[in-house]
Design a protein around this motif. Sequence first.
Motif, PDB file in Angstrom:
ATOM      1  N   THR A 327      -5.237  13.499  -5.612  1.00 11.71           N
ATOM      2  CA  THR A 327      -4.526  12.438  -6.341  1.00 11.71           C
ATOM      3  C   THR A 327      -5.403  11.211  -6.575  1.00 11.71           C
ATOM      4  N   GLY A 328      -6.521  11.120  -5.840  1.00  6.88           N
ATOM      5  CA  GLY A 328      -7.378   9.948  -5.963  1.00  6.88           C
ATOM      6  C   GLY A 328      -6.875   8.747  -5.189  1.00  6.88           C
ATOM      7  N   LEU A 329      -5.778   8.907  -4.480  1.00  5.88           N
ATOM      8  CA  LEU A 329      -5.210   7.817  -3.697  1.00  5.88           C
ATOM      9  C   LEU A 329      -5.683   7.908  -2.250  1.00  5.88           C
ATOM     10  N   SER A 330      -5.770   6.750  -1.600  1.00  2.67           N
ATOM     11  CA  SER A 330      -6.020   6.764  -0.168  1.00  2.67           C
ATOM     12  C   SER A 330      -4.743   7.203   0.539  1.00  2.67           C
ATOM     13  N   SER A 331      -4.850   7.505   1.812  1.00  6.65           N
ATOM     14  CA  SER A 331      -3.670   7.928   2.569  1.00  6.65           C
ATOM     15  C   SER A 331      -2.582   6.865   2.551  1.00  6.65           C
ATOM     16  N   GLU A 332      -2.965   5.607   2.735  1.00 11.15           N
ATOM     17  CA  GLU A 332      -1.972   4.536   2.764  1.00 11.15           C
ATOM     18  C   GLU A 332      -1.373   4.304   1.383  1.00 11.15           C
ATOM     19  N   GLU A 333      -2.194   4.375   0.351  1.00 13.41           N
ATOM     20  CA  GLU A 333      -1.677   4.215  -1.010  1.00 13.41           C
ATOM     21  C   GLU A 333      -0.677   5.313  -1.345  1.00 13.41           C
ATOM     22  N   PHE A 334      -1.028   6.542  -0.994  1.00 11.68           N
ATOM     23  CA  PHE A 334      -0.141   7.669  -1.267  1.00 11.68           C
ATOM     24  C   PHE A 334       1.188   7.491  -0.547  1.00 11.68           C
ATOM     25  N   ALA A 335       1.122   7.185   0.741  1.00 12.47           N
ATOM     26  CA  ALA A 335       2.349   7.065   1.532  1.00 12.47           C
ATOM     27  C   ALA A 335       3.229   5.922   1.041  1.00 12.47           C
ATOM     28  N   GLU A 336       2.626   4.793   0.728  1.00  6.48           N
ATOM     29  CA  GLU A 336       3.412   3.642   0.296  1.00  6.48           C
ATOM     30  C   GLU A 336       4.025   3.869  -1.081  1.00  6.48           C
ATOM     31  N   GLN A 337       3.246   4.417  -2.003  1.00  8.86           N
ATOM     32  CA  GLN A 337       3.764   4.655  -3.349  1.00  8.86           C
ATOM     33  C   GLN A 337       4.825   5.756  -3.349  1.00  8.86           C
ATOM     34  N   LEU A 338       4.630   6.791  -2.532  1.00  6.03           N
ATOM     35  CA  LEU A 338       5.632   7.855  -2.426  1.00  6.03           C
ATOM     36  C   LEU A 338       6.949   7.291  -1.911  1.00  6.03           C
ATOM     37  N   GLU A 342       9.633   7.441  -4.769  1.00  2.00           N
ATOM     38  CA  GLU A 342      10.439   8.650  -4.613  1.00  2.00           C
ATOM     39  C   GLU A 342      11.305   8.660  -3.358  1.00  2.00           C
ATOM     40  N   ARG A 343      11.195   7.598  -2.554  1.00  2.00           N
ATOM     41  CA  ARG A 343      12.028   7.485  -1.350  1.00  2.00           C
ATOM     42  C   ARG A 343      11.804   8.641  -0.364  1.00  2.00           C
ATOM     43  N   VAL A 344      10.535   8.994  -0.168  1.00  2.00           N
ATOM     44  CA  VAL A 344      10.156   9.955   0.865  1.00  2.00           C
ATOM     45  C   VAL A 344       9.176   9.260   1.796  1.00  2.00           C
ATOM     46  N   ALA A 345       9.491   9.255   3.084  1.00  2.00           N
ATOM     47  CA  ALA A 345       8.637   8.601   4.076  1.00  2.00           C
ATOM     48  C   ALA A 345       7.758   9.623   4.780  1.00  2.00           C
ATOM     49  N   VAL A 346       6.445   9.433   4.682  1.00  2.00           N
ATOM     50  CA  VAL A 346       5.462  10.228   5.414  1.00  2.00           C
ATOM     51  C   VAL A 346       4.529   9.251   6.119  1.00  2.00           C
ATOM     52  N   VAL A 347       3.652   9.761   6.963  1.00  2.00           N
ATOM     53  CA  VAL A 347       2.729   8.890   7.684  1.00  2.00           C
ATOM     54  C   VAL A 347       1.319   9.082   7.127  1.00  2.00           C
ATOM     55  N   PRO A 348       0.638   8.004   6.748  1.00  2.00           N
ATOM     56  CA  PRO A 348      -0.733   8.144   6.243  1.00  2.00           C
ATOM     57  C   PRO A 348      -1.658   8.666   7.331  1.00  2.00           C
ATOM     58  N   GLY A 349      -2.530   9.583   6.969  1.00  2.00           N
ATOM     59  CA  GLY A 349      -3.370  10.248   7.957  1.00  2.00           C
ATOM     60  C   GLY A 349      -4.370   9.340   8.646  1.00  2.00           C
ATOM     61  N   ASN A 350      -4.762   8.242   8.005  1.00  2.00           N
ATOM     62  CA  ASN A 350      -5.794   7.385   8.596  1.00  2.00           C
ATOM     63  C   ASN A 350      -5.329   6.663   9.858  1.00  2.00           C
ATOM     64  N   VAL A 351      -4.005   6.579  10.103  1.00  2.00           N
ATOM     65  CA  VAL A 351      -3.543   5.918  11.325  1.00  2.00           C
ATOM     66  C   VAL A 351      -3.857   6.763  12.559  1.00  2.00           C
ATOM     67  N   PHE A 352      -4.225   8.025  12.344  1.00  2.00           N
ATOM     68  CA  PHE A 352      -4.562   8.923  13.450  1.00  2.00           C
ATOM     69  C   PHE A 352      -6.068   9.024  13.667  1.00  2.00           C
ATOM     70  N   GLY A 353      -6.823   8.126  13.047  1.00  2.00           N
ATOM     71  CA  GLY A 353      -8.269   8.125  13.166  1.00  2.00           C
ATOM     72  C   GLY A 353      -8.933   8.359  11.820  1.00  2.00           C
ATOM     73  N   LYS A 354     -10.229   8.078  11.757  1.00  2.00           N
ATOM     74  CA  LYS A 354     -10.957   8.184  10.488  1.00  2.00           C
ATOM     75  C   LYS A 354     -10.870   9.590   9.891  1.00  2.00           C
ATOM     76  N   GLY A 355     -10.849  10.600  10.757  1.00  2.00           N
ATOM     77  CA  GLY A 355     -10.800  11.970  10.269  1.00  2.00           C
ATOM     78  C   GLY A 355      -9.514  12.318   9.554  1.00  2.00           C
ATOM     79  N   GLY A 356      -8.499  11.458   9.691  1.00  2.00           N
ATOM     80  CA  GLY A 356      -7.228  11.717   9.026  1.00  2.00           C
ATOM     81  C   GLY A 356      -7.137  11.176   7.611  1.00  2.00           C
ATOM     82  N   GLU A 357      -8.110  10.358   7.205  1.00  2.00           N
ATOM     83  CA  GLU A 357      -8.087   9.816   5.849  1.00  2.00           C
ATOM     84  C   GLU A 357      -8.115  10.953   4.827  1.00  2.00           C
ATOM     85  N   GLY A 358      -7.346  10.771   3.754  1.00  2.00           N
ATOM     86  CA  GLY A 358      -7.244  11.814   2.740  1.00  2.00           C
ATOM     87  C   GLY A 358      -6.148  12.818   3.012  1.00  2.00           C
TER      88      GLY A 358
END
Length: 386
Positions: A327-338, A342-358
Amino acid sequence: MKERLSTTVQQLKPSGIRRFFDLAASMDNVISLGVGEPDFVTSWAVREASILSLERGYTSYTANAGLLELRFEIMKYMKRNFNVSYDYKDDIIVTVGGSQALDITMRALINPEDEIIVVEPNFVSYSPLISLAGGVPVAIETTAETEFKLQPRQIEEVITSNTKALLLCSPNNPTGSSLSKEELQAIADIVIKHDLLVITDEIYAELTYDEEFTSIASLEGMKERTIIISGFSKGFAMTGWRLGYICAPTEIAKAMLKIHQYTMMCAPTMAQYGAIEALQNGQHDVEEMRKSYRRRRNYMVKSLNQIGLECHSPGGAFYVFPSIKKTGLSSEEFAEQLLLEERVAVVPGNVFGKGGEGHIRCSYASSMESLEESIKRISRFVENKL
């Protein structure tokens, strides 16, 4: 007042999960795939046992380490299910959830500047608890190419003279990856070679889907250097009961008990009576939940891949960890925009460490109806971004 605060605490970052929970709570018509807890209610038999303990007036403190009967049942459970033997009088401590168990483990083991290896992505409290105990978290990043599984060579690459322990979580939060017996043996060989300790978070041990769970403590030469952290929150759907336990070599358990005595006294008495019932008679309920989660996992993995979000099939827990890089979005951008669109809550992967980004973490501990609707909304969101 800020200058009066501990510098260690000032340097801690707030939980990255909490911000999205708070935002979602302020909105209507939100489907949450963010909460890391079962959607099942604790079984009636367990609730009834706890109620009965209240009716009988069992409201006093228990022994610091927990009810002897509960520790006896934990001993039997560990031997029966995971082939690890412990002395229920000296090697087992009942704690206020797995989080407190992790906290007193770190404080009992760590001297200033001791290094603890952590495997990223990982649960958000690991590194902060190490830092609070005066230690240094040393991160190893895992990747989607290996289904986020730790590779033995990665351990040797970061070992120094200050390395004290390796912290594992299998099945893993947030990726759901589960290490096989053979994979754990390869890790154990490195641990023994370098005379390290292992702290193994096994809170999701009951929730594996493709093969039987193996505790690294059950491997030859590992019990005497392993601290098992577990509890009743996930497998027995008892998150709000706040009940966990530690199984450890006697001398380490005694050190942890000192901290537990001064900071917590004991775990809640009525919760301990409920846990006895769970261990004695709750296996059928665990199995029914496990079957349900497996069906939901299969649905989520298939659906996410179909809409273009690459996702491995996790071996355990109740999370999927799809890539959102297309999507070209960062994890936080994706989660916040979603959430906003669309009213769906997920957790951005980067909060679990650098390896979770994307990536994003989606919990499938929700009804199939909610999961199906969330997939429709995520699909629509992704189509608009590609």
